[in-house]
Motif scaffolding. Sequence first.
Motif, PDB file in Angstrom:
ATOM      1  N   LYS A 166      -2.210  -0.111   5.260  1.00  0.00           N
ATOM      2  CA  LYS A 166      -2.200  -1.201   4.268  1.00  0.00           C
ATOM      3  C   LYS A 166      -2.353  -0.655   2.855  1.00  0.00           C
ATOM      4  O   LYS A 166      -1.725  -1.119   1.922  1.00  0.00           O
ATOM      5  CB  LYS A 166      -3.374  -2.148   4.526  1.00  0.00           C
ATOM      6  CG  LYS A 166      -3.082  -3.238   5.520  1.00  0.00           C
ATOM      7  CD  LYS A 166      -4.298  -4.126   5.577  1.00  0.00           C
ATOM      8  CE  LYS A 166      -4.298  -4.995   6.804  1.00  0.00           C
ATOM      9  NZ  LYS A 166      -5.525  -5.764   6.925  1.00  0.00           N
ATOM     10  N   LEU A 167      -3.228   0.324   2.730  1.00  0.00           N
ATOM     11  CA  LEU A 167      -3.598   0.770   1.393  1.00  0.00           C
ATOM     12  C   LEU A 167      -2.629   1.761   0.776  1.00  0.00           C
ATOM     13  O   LEU A 167      -2.542   1.866  -0.422  1.00  0.00           O
ATOM     14  CB  LEU A 167      -5.012   1.376   1.413  1.00  0.00           C
ATOM     15  CG  LEU A 167      -6.122   0.373   1.755  1.00  0.00           C
ATOM     16  CD1 LEU A 167      -7.431   1.092   1.964  1.00  0.00           C
ATOM     17  CD2 LEU A 167      -6.256  -0.675   0.664  1.00  0.00           C
ATOM     18  N   SER A 168      -1.952   2.502   1.612  1.00  0.00           N
ATOM     19  CA  SER A 168      -1.062   3.506   1.031  1.00  0.00           C
ATOM     20  C   SER A 168       0.234   3.584   1.816  1.00  0.00           C
ATOM     21  O   SER A 168       0.258   3.322   3.009  1.00  0.00           O
ATOM     22  CB  SER A 168      -1.749   4.868   1.045  1.00  0.00           C
ATOM     23  OG  SER A 168      -1.979   5.236   2.381  1.00  0.00           O
ATOM     24  N   PRO A 169       1.310   3.968   1.138  1.00  0.00           N
ATOM     25  CA  PRO A 169       2.575   4.085   1.858  1.00  0.00           C
ATOM     26  C   PRO A 169       2.489   5.190   2.909  1.00  0.00           C
ATOM     27  O   PRO A 169       1.792   6.168   2.718  1.00  0.00           O
ATOM     28  CB  PRO A 169       3.580   4.438   0.759  1.00  0.00           C
ATOM     29  CG  PRO A 169       2.791   4.790  -0.433  1.00  0.00           C
ATOM     30  CD  PRO A 169       1.395   4.336  -0.260  1.00  0.00           C
TER      31      PRO A 169
ATOM     32  N   LEU B  59      -0.025  -7.720  -1.246  1.00  0.00           N
ATOM     33  CA  LEU B  59      -1.471  -7.524  -1.221  1.00  0.00           C
ATOM     34  C   LEU B  59      -1.804  -6.039  -1.220  1.00  0.00           C
ATOM     35  O   LEU B  59      -2.949  -5.649  -1.151  1.00  0.00           O
ATOM     36  CB  LEU B  59      -2.049  -8.219   0.010  1.00  0.00           C
ATOM     37  CG  LEU B  59      -1.779  -9.726   0.019  1.00  0.00           C
ATOM     38  CD1 LEU B  59      -1.985 -10.312   1.392  1.00  0.00           C
ATOM     39  CD2 LEU B  59      -2.628 -10.456  -1.002  1.00  0.00           C
ATOM     40  N   GLY B  60      -0.791  -5.223  -1.284  1.00  0.00           N
ATOM     41  CA  GLY B  60      -0.940  -3.774  -1.313  1.00  0.00           C
ATOM     42  C   GLY B  60       0.412  -3.179  -1.013  1.00  0.00           C
ATOM     43  O   GLY B  60       1.373  -3.896  -0.768  1.00  0.00           O
ATOM     44  N   ALA B  61       0.454  -1.866  -1.016  1.00  0.00           N
ATOM     45  CA  ALA B  61       1.738  -1.216  -0.750  1.00  0.00           C
ATOM     46  C   ALA B  61       2.218  -1.574   0.643  1.00  0.00           C
ATOM     47  O   ALA B  61       1.459  -1.562   1.598  1.00  0.00           O
ATOM     48  CB  ALA B  61       1.577   0.287  -0.870  1.00  0.00           C
ATOM     49  N   GLU B  62       3.472  -1.918   0.759  1.00  0.00           N
ATOM     50  CA  GLU B  62       4.106  -2.234   2.036  1.00  0.00           C
ATOM     51  C   GLU B  62       3.332  -3.274   2.843  1.00  0.00           C
ATOM     52  O   GLU B  62       3.284  -3.216   4.065  1.00  0.00           O
ATOM     53  CB  GLU B  62       4.327  -0.952   2.838  1.00  0.00           C
ATOM     54  CG  GLU B  62       5.249   0.000   2.090  1.00  0.00           C
ATOM     55  CD  GLU B  62       5.678   1.208   2.894  1.00  0.00           C
ATOM     56  OE1 GLU B  62       5.109   1.423   3.959  1.00  0.00           O
ATOM     57  OE2 GLU B  62       6.576   1.910   2.429  1.00  0.00           O
ATOM     58  N   ASN B  63       2.685  -4.158   2.140  1.00  0.00           N
ATOM     59  CA  ASN B  63       2.021  -5.274   2.798  1.00  0.00           C
ATOM     60  C   ASN B  63       2.439  -6.524   2.034  1.00  0.00           C
ATOM     61  O   ASN B  63       1.764  -6.970   1.127  1.00  0.00           O
ATOM     62  CB  ASN B  63       0.504  -5.088   2.766  1.00  0.00           C
ATOM     63  CG  ASN B  63      -0.202  -6.151   3.565  1.00  0.00           C
ATOM     64  OD1 ASN B  63       0.437  -7.024   4.175  1.00  0.00           O
ATOM     65  ND2 ASN B  63      -1.522  -6.094   3.579  1.00  0.00           N
ATOM     66  N   GLU B 105       4.118  -1.573  -5.973  1.00  0.00           N
ATOM     67  CA  GLU B 105       3.281  -1.148  -4.854  1.00  0.00           C
ATOM     68  C   GLU B 105       1.876  -1.712  -4.961  1.00  0.00           C
ATOM     69  O   GLU B 105       1.080  -1.584  -4.044  1.00  0.00           O
ATOM     70  CB  GLU B 105       3.218   0.387  -4.798  1.00  0.00           C
ATOM     71  CG  GLU B 105       4.536   1.011  -4.357  1.00  0.00           C
ATOM     72  CD  GLU B 105       4.523   2.519  -4.471  1.00  0.00           C
ATOM     73  OE1 GLU B 105       3.467   3.075  -4.825  1.00  0.00           O
ATOM     74  OE2 GLU B 105       5.578   3.129  -4.229  1.00  0.00           O
TER      75      GLU B 105
END
Lengths: 177, 442
Positions: A166-169, B59-63, B105
């Motif tokens: 969720k937090l980083s690619p 809500l964040g990267a790739e979310n 992102e």
Amino acid sequence: MKRLSIAFIMMFAIVLSATVVGFANPKEEVKPISVERVIEISEEINVEKGIINKPKDFILSTVNDAFVVSGTGKENDKVTITLYKRVGDEYVLMGESVELKIGPLGVFTKELSLKENDPKSPKESVISKDTLLVLQMKRGDVVAWDYRLIKFSDDKEVKKSLDAIKLSPLTPATATR
Amino acid sequence: MNKGLVQNITIFLLIIMSLILLSIRFELFITTGVSTGSIADTKVSLPYSVRPNSIVLRLGAENATKLIDTNGVYYLEVAKVLESSLKSRTALEEISQQDYRKKKEEKSIQLNFEPAISQRLLYGSLFLEDGYFGDFGKISQILVPQNYDTSIYFETDDEKYIEVKNPTINNVSGFENFGNLGQRKYYSISERFPEITDNDVLISDEARLSSFVTESMFNEENIDAALRSVLGSKYDFANKISEIDGSTIVTYDYGREIIKISPQGKVFYYNKEAELNAKRTTATEAVAIAMNFVNAISPSQASYVIEQIEDYKEGNRTGYVLKIARRVDGIRLSLKNDEPAITVVVSNGRVYSLEGIFRTQKVEVDNNLAFGENAVLLMLEQNYDYIKGKEPFETTSELFDKIRSVEYAYVYSSDYNMIACYRMQIGNSTFFFKIENAEVMR
């Protein structure tokens, strides 16, 4: 002469039936995978992210109770995705394998649920412990890829993995064959 | 009776009658209908009338998830922030695509406008003065960060990326709750296939959208009310003709104002008055006038969005041409050629003409089981050669890079039913693929 003709026809029928059997493609029985084998593979992978042996060409992503397996291949390649869960010393099949045929785009993608349906309870259970995913790609009769992708050893690890995603690619892990 | 008295009474009656007729002719004591409209009436509702096709919540990267803003309430919250940011902007700077993507992102709200809208239309809808703030094309995307970043960002249809700086944080109230709507996760194409593309256009696995068999919005019960709401009390003095093909034609003052409604729900309106009285009209006024008119003539509580505003000039007369598309449950409805179904010309402070199709849903046709998943990729695969013929590419990587947007859409079929589609902008071509079977709609 009549007997010779009958014998010839019988032999032809036997040859023909053998040919038909030869072309038949019965579904391979999915055998359980031993825990030892999984541990052997696990030693090669990034356990912190819960990702095992993540090959370069196959992408994995998730945000909740589902994850997506994606990758590239060639048109007409066949991809089989199988989920296992740990029972005792073995990883046993969680359900039917998913089979995909790659089209002209040369890509495949499939979303799978990490939740396990419990027949004893109408509700879905929580994310299974020790889930294992096996992905196989066949080009004709040749197995092009055969990788174990994920092992979630426990819920905490799953959550940690999900939060990380969720937090980083996602950064592609090193592929190992 | 005294002959003189009779003459006086006759002259008095003639004067009274001529005054009445003059007042009718010049609309002194009768209501004028809605062709002139009023900005004050639309002050609250105008931002609803120019709004994005979809809202992406990150809500964040790739979310990320995508909202179909059914009645525009979510956009209204974002529009308040947008208005204040544009009002207080301190600087404008072009940034690289890479920098823009980095901004995406982070926690943010992204507004997708397909087709892209002009700067003037965006400004007009937010009640800012006629706006022009840079030499770039139409706006296809607006990014409103929901963190410490005080700027907002535009992506234009000529692929420029603009940072609009302002001193305050763009905090959209209730943002955190936007996501609690059971929306599906949307994946970027690059998230699925980073080996072959870095395209960040979002796609979903599912194609869940029903089509509709439709009928004209007008029927015997509501047609008079619709005509009266357009003409006001002039309707009492108008001529009404029913044609053999079922069309209704209403003319006022010997054809000075004409409305024709066909049985298919096609409406044609013309008002010669707009040719006579010169009056300056701003873009904001034109937007308000057009929306008032369309809402008045539309018998059902349908939702309309203005997509284009262009200058109009004929002889000495100037004004605006506005293209208006209906939103069906928040999804854009257009003609097969991607054009909105309603065109309004506003000139000299009133509606000069309108041409449009006004139809409503009658029977829902469920398409939900047509594609279990991967609908977008299946549509691309099924129409691989067709797309290649229209928008040449060598590899899948090249095709993925060319995809500029993927949105749900409704398209009028040749028999005016609403067909649920995916609208895909690939390179410079727009494709509509039916959700029912992935066939090409256009």
